[in-house]
Design a protein around this motif. Structure first.
Motif, PDB file in Angstrom:
ATOM      1  N   ASP A 169      25.708 -14.226 -38.871  1.00  0.00           N
ATOM      2  CA  ASP A 169      25.803 -12.783 -39.115  1.00  0.00           C
ATOM      3  C   ASP A 169      27.125 -12.395 -39.757  1.00  0.00           C
ATOM      4  N   LYS A 170      28.067 -13.315 -39.817  1.00  0.00           N
ATOM      5  CA  LYS A 170      29.403 -13.000 -40.305  1.00  0.00           C
ATOM      6  C   LYS A 170      29.349 -12.438 -41.721  1.00  0.00           C
ATOM      7  N   GLY A 171      30.086 -11.359 -41.935  1.00  0.00           N
ATOM      8  CA  GLY A 171      30.101 -10.707 -43.241  1.00  0.00           C
ATOM      9  C   GLY A 171      31.142  -9.604 -43.263  1.00  0.00           C
ATOM     10  N   ASN A 172      30.845  -8.536 -43.983  1.00  0.00           N
ATOM     11  CA  ASN A 172      31.744  -7.389 -44.062  1.00  0.00           C
ATOM     12  C   ASN A 172      30.991  -6.141 -43.609  1.00  0.00           C
ATOM     13  N   PHE A 173      31.477  -5.536 -42.539  1.00  0.00           N
ATOM     14  CA  PHE A 173      30.835  -4.359 -41.969  1.00  0.00           C
ATOM     15  C   PHE A 173      31.898  -3.283 -41.733  1.00  0.00           C
TER      16      PHE A 173
END
Length: 208
Positions: A169-173
């Motif tokens: 799920d790692k990303g930019n939020f």
């Protein structure tokens, strides 16, 4: 009569005992009673942390939660005189120590920070802000709610249950948190990076 220095020494020894459980040699102590001081103080600390971090507490196993709280309680000398601010020191302790839990669950630090910011926003002093809903949104200066926080995240801790968050799920939020002026409740809004940039540009343009 005890001097101020003697009183301070006794108080400090009692405070240390409440944290680490090492029985101090203090005058007037009755066996079997001292342990209740530590139990009551620990219970207050634990209850405050559970209230501030319900999502993190529910995610971790009960024995794991008790272990990390006891670790913090024993090894960290709290500085804040207000108990509602103490949970932030719990977050500081874990991040500064680079606690094993934060390595086992990479998203946990962000989850704790998000939960703390909710407490901080709820408890913050009111910020007066002059605005009118009758203004022209095209030409007039934009007035943003000052009682807000914009949080950049690597994991969607605001969108998914902690037990469902995965490494993939790692990303930019981006999470916008603001306090409703009329009722004081804190609202969470997921926003895109494009929205963040557009708002920043628009505000800068209107302020010029």
């Amino acid at each position: 009569m005890l001097t101020d220095q003697e009183t301070h020494k006794i108080q400090s020894a009692l405070a240390s005992y409440c944290r680490n459980g090492d029985n101090p040699a203090l005058p007037g102590i009755k066996e079997g009673r001292l342990k209740h001081y530590r139990r009551l103080v620990y219970n207050n600390v634990n209850a405050s942390l559970r209230s501030a971090y319900p999502l993190a507490c529910n995610f971790l196993k009960e024995e794991t939660w008790e272990e990390v709280v006891n670790d913090y309680f024993m090894n960290y000398a709290c500085q804040s005189p207000q108990i509602w601010q103490m949970p932030y020191e719990f977050y500081q302790y874990l991040t500064e120590k680079e606690h094993k839990l934060l390595k086992d669950y990479e998203f946990l630090a962000e989850l704790l920070l998000m939960e703390w910011l909710e407490v901080e926003l709820f408890m913050m002093e009111d910020i007066e802000c002059e605005y009118s809903p009758e203004q022209n949104t095209e030409d007039d200066r934009l007035v943003l709610n000052p009682e807000h926080r914009l949080l950049a995240l690597k994991y969607p801790v605001h969108l998914k249950k902690a037990s469902s968050v995965k490494a993939s799920d790692k990303g930019n939020f981006y999470l916008l948190m603001h306090r409703m002026p009329t009722v004081g409740s804190v609202v969470f809004t997921d926003v895109s990076v494009f929205f963040c940039r557009d708002v920043a540009k628009s505000v800068n343009r209107k302020l010029q």
